[in-house]
Design an enzyme around this catalytic site. Structure first.
Site, PDB file in Angstrom:
ATOM      1  N   CYS A   1       0.804  -1.230   0.000  1.00  0.00           N
ATOM      2  CA  CYS A   1       0.000   0.000   0.000  1.00  0.00           C
ATOM      3  C   CYS A   1       0.832   1.272   0.000  1.00  0.00           C
ATOM      4  CB  CYS A   1      -0.942   0.010   1.210  1.00  0.00           C
ATOM      5  SG  CYS A   1      -0.109   0.258   2.797  1.00  0.00           S
TER       6      CYS A   1
ATOM      7  N   HIS B   1      29.845   0.193  13.908  1.00  0.00           N
ATOM      8  CA  HIS B   1      29.821   1.118  12.777  1.00  0.00           C
ATOM      9  C   HIS B   1      30.951   0.704  11.844  1.00  0.00           C
ATOM     10  CE1 HIS B   1      28.732   4.534  10.451  1.00  0.00           C
ATOM     11  NE2 HIS B   1      29.843   5.209  10.684  1.00  0.00           N
TER      12      HIS B   1
ATOM     13  N   ASP C   1      33.608   8.780   5.639  1.00  0.00           N
ATOM     14  CA  ASP C   1      32.338   8.153   6.013  1.00  0.00           C
ATOM     15  C   ASP C   1      31.297   8.535   4.970  1.00  0.00           C
ATOM     16  OD1 ASP C   1      29.868   7.413   7.170  1.00  0.00           O
ATOM     17  OD2 ASP C   1      30.740   7.508   9.172  1.00  0.00           O
TER      18      ASP C   1
ATOM     19  N   CYS D   1      24.677   1.681   7.544  1.00  0.00           N
ATOM     20  CA  CYS D   1      26.117   1.934   7.424  1.00  0.00           C
ATOM     21  C   CYS D   1      26.883   0.738   6.852  1.00  0.00           C
ATOM     22  CB  CYS D   1      26.702   2.364   8.753  1.00  0.00           C
ATOM     23  SG  CYS D   1      26.514   1.174  10.103  1.00  0.00           S
TER      24      CYS D   1
END
Length: 649
Positions: free
Chosen positions: A244, A326, A343, A299
């Site tokens: 939906c 991380h 990053d 990440c």
């Protein structure tokens, strides 16, 4: 093709040990070759007693599994369907040939020994206690290895688990070296466009500063970061309902399909729709080839795919694993002769203290994996070395150092003497860098931007301690040219996300927060659907604030006149308040996009421009007060401009 490094290492074991392990490895390989579609033969539980006592402690055994194509999942080693059958056969035949040679050679067999912590090879056994740590703790790789506190000794189980993590990551980065995969990545990257932009930026930098030591790769990685974040990859908090289109919540885990496992997705999230009660599957793919197609994730997916893209365009890159959950990338700068933190989730470069200072992470182990070596780079990412050292209790420092050295020796067996020399010299430069903790830079003080507010809060990465978020940042002070011209003229473009110092040979600084004095709970928002960009409050915050500071007292000057143009936009009950602070005086003004002059501030020796964001309605209230809202299609007009004429104090 010669014998693999893993098989060579395995052959260093005694006959008895080798033959026992060879039997296990050949059984694993033969079961897969006989039953290629049976998932049970493609999975090895790490905690299985046979694996943990007979295979894991033996030099070269786990390396052989990884060279066969096995990958690390949360509790198992898994051979994905995408793994090369020919590679599996090659390793299998090499082991079988050595087994047959030893069985036929009649060589004496060493007596069998029980596998205990004491009998493990040096690379896996807990290391003996090292001398006491010096008064000023330094990284273990720099001086003598430092053991953890006696009350928390490293267990064999911890060593085994850590060893598998090291092995898995070290093997995974070899995927980035696949020429066919690099070509596939290149087909997605606008390499020529990025290279041209990098050349242009380099030319501008050289014009502004003839002594500039930066090289083309420094600017190329900045362009790649920008493209990857803005145009290529997307962050996933929760997927829209595939039935939906409504919002979903990450409810639980689903069983991976054979195709999921083929692409390294041992974990599948269930994004459940409360409206139509439909489950949308979100496989957490670990294969960068698949990520080039899906172009989404968190990440793990971002760093995985971005590191491949770096290698595809010729940048020397390594994958960075952080034990506090991380991952990111490092790029080697040939011109600067050092590794740069990158990053892709945050679109930041060379801000290594971002996680500890900005996000408030309690770091312990940060490891770099490249095709050539593993390096413990924890100390680059911390300015609180004694605190980090106190948390490194998972394994002993001496064990970690010996294990890393063993992995590197094995990987570098076929490396040329010249390359080995380069790697050694780079490592020495790194170790010297790690000795002295660095001080945080302005761009390292803010909390995390990627991910939903709830997700960032749950991870404790919204921002660091209050003292850090209020730390002083960048200050504009006149250069020699600006002193001579008695003029300071600065503009910021939201679409280009750069400051241009027109009064100083058009010096350019990339990044909205790089010239900010202070910031709190604000970030740069990019709306791809609407092709708009602006600065707003972070999600869930009631107020946001940012400011820019100009100081002339240090060079013996003061303001003769000042003119400012800013822009802001509000929706519903959102509010933006602009003010100028000079000494004890505060002057409010409106951000209507028009240039305004302030004669009353003449004679002031410093000035701070402040923007405060507040108000708004509902869950999206953080978006109802915006600075510098602009269309990405309009790149000519500056969003913020300040023109200051100077005179002697």
């Amino acid at each position: 093709m010669g014998v693999s490094p893993a098989v060579t290492t395995l052959c260093d074991n005694s006959d008895e040990v080798f033959l026992d392990v060879a039997k296990l490895l050949l059984t694993y390989a033969d079961n897969i070759l006989r039953h290629p579609n049976e998932e049970k033969y493609r999975s090895i539980r790490i905690g299985n007693p046979t694996f943990s006592t007979k295979l894991l402690p033996v030099k070269g055994a786990v390396e052989c599994l990884f060279e066969m194509g096995f990958e690390e999942a949360e509790t198992h080693l898994v051979l994905p369907k995408s793994a090369s059958v020919e590679q599996l056969k090659l390793i299998r035949e090499s082991i079988a040939a050595e087994r047959d040679r030893r069985l036929q050679g009649g060589q004496p067999v060493q007596p069998r020994v029980q596998v205990t912590a004491a009998s493990l090879p040096e690379s896996l056994a807990p290391a003996p206690a090292a001398p006491a740590a010096p008064a000023a703790p330094a990284p273990a790789a720099v001086s003598q290895p430092i053991p953890p506190p006696p009350s928390q000794p490293s267990s064999l189980e911890n060593s085994m688990s850590f060893f598998v993590t090291l092995q898995s990551n070290f093997q995974h980065v070899m995927m980035y070296e696949n020429p066919e995969l690099q070509q596939k990545a290149l087909s997605h990257i606008p390499h020529q466009q990025l290279s041209s932009a990098a050349q242009h930026k380099l030319k501008e930098a050289k014009a502004a500063d003839p002594d500039c030591k930066l090289g083309i790769e420094d600017f190329l990685v900045l362009e790649l970061l920008r493209w990857f974040k803005q145009d290529f990859f997307s962050w996933v908090n929760s997927l829209p309902c595939s039935r939906c289109g409504g919002p979903t919540e990450n409810a639980s885990s689903l069983s991976p399909s054979s195709d999921d496992v083929r692409w390294g997705a041992q974990r599948v999230e269930n994004h459940y729709c409360q409206l139509c009660r439909f489950s949308t599957r979100f496989p957490r793919y670990n294969n960068p080839e698949k990520l080039l197609e899906t172009r989404r994730g968190r990440c793990g997916e971002w760093a995985n795919c971005f590191t491949l893209c770096c290698r595809a365009i010729g940048l020397e890159a390594r994958y960075i694993w952080d034990s506090t959950d991380h991952v990111w990338t490092e790029i080697y700068s040939l011109s600067q002769r050092r590794w740069l933190h990158c990053d892709s989730c945050e679109n930041v470069c060379d801000k290594p203290l971002l996680y500890e200072v900005g996000w408030g992470k309690k770091l312990a182990y940060v490891l770099a994996f490249s095709k050539d070596q593993v390096v413990d780079v924890t100390w680059r990412y911390s300015c609180k070395h004694p605190e980090v050292l106190s948390r490194r209790t998972r394994v002993q420092e001496a064990w970690l150092l010996h294990t890393i050295n063993g992995l590197n020796d094995s990987r570098q067996q076929g490396v040329s003497p010249g390359r080995k020399k380069d790697l050694t010299e780079r490592l020495l430069v790194e170790l010297v860098e790690f000795i002295s903790p660095k001080k945080p830079k302005p761009g390292e003080l803010g909390g995390r931007n990627s991910g939903s507010m709830a997700w960032r809060t749950a991870r404790g990465e919204t921002r660091a301690a209050e003292s850090s978020t209020q730390a002083e940042g960048y200050v504009f002070t006149p250069t020699e040219k600006e002193k001579s011209d008695r003029l300071l003229h600065v503009c910021y473009s939201a679409t280009k996300d750069q400051y241009c110092r027109l009064s100083n040979s058009s010096e350019v600084v990339q990044g909205w927060d790089q010239c900010v004095w202070r910031k709190e709970s604000v970030f740069r928002m990019l709306e791809k659907d609407w092709q708009m960009v602006y600065i707003s409050r972070t999600e869930g915050s009631s107020t946001g604030r940012m400011s820019w500071k100009f100081d002339f007292a240090a060079v013996g000057m003061k303001m003769k006149s000042v003119s400012i143009r800013t822009s802001s936009q509000t929706f519903h009950t959102g509010k933006v308040s602009w003010s100028l602070q000079a000494g004890l005086a505060t002057t409010e003004f409106c951000g209507d996009g028009k240039m305004q002059s302030f004669p009353s501030l003449s004679g002031s020796s410093d000035i701070v421009v402040v923007a405060e964001l507040s108000g708004g309605e509902g869950e999206a209230s953080w978006q109802h007060s915006q600075l510098f809202r602009e269309s990405l299609k309009e790149t000519e007009e500056s969003s913020f401009e300040i023109l200051i004429h100077l005179e002697d104090a």
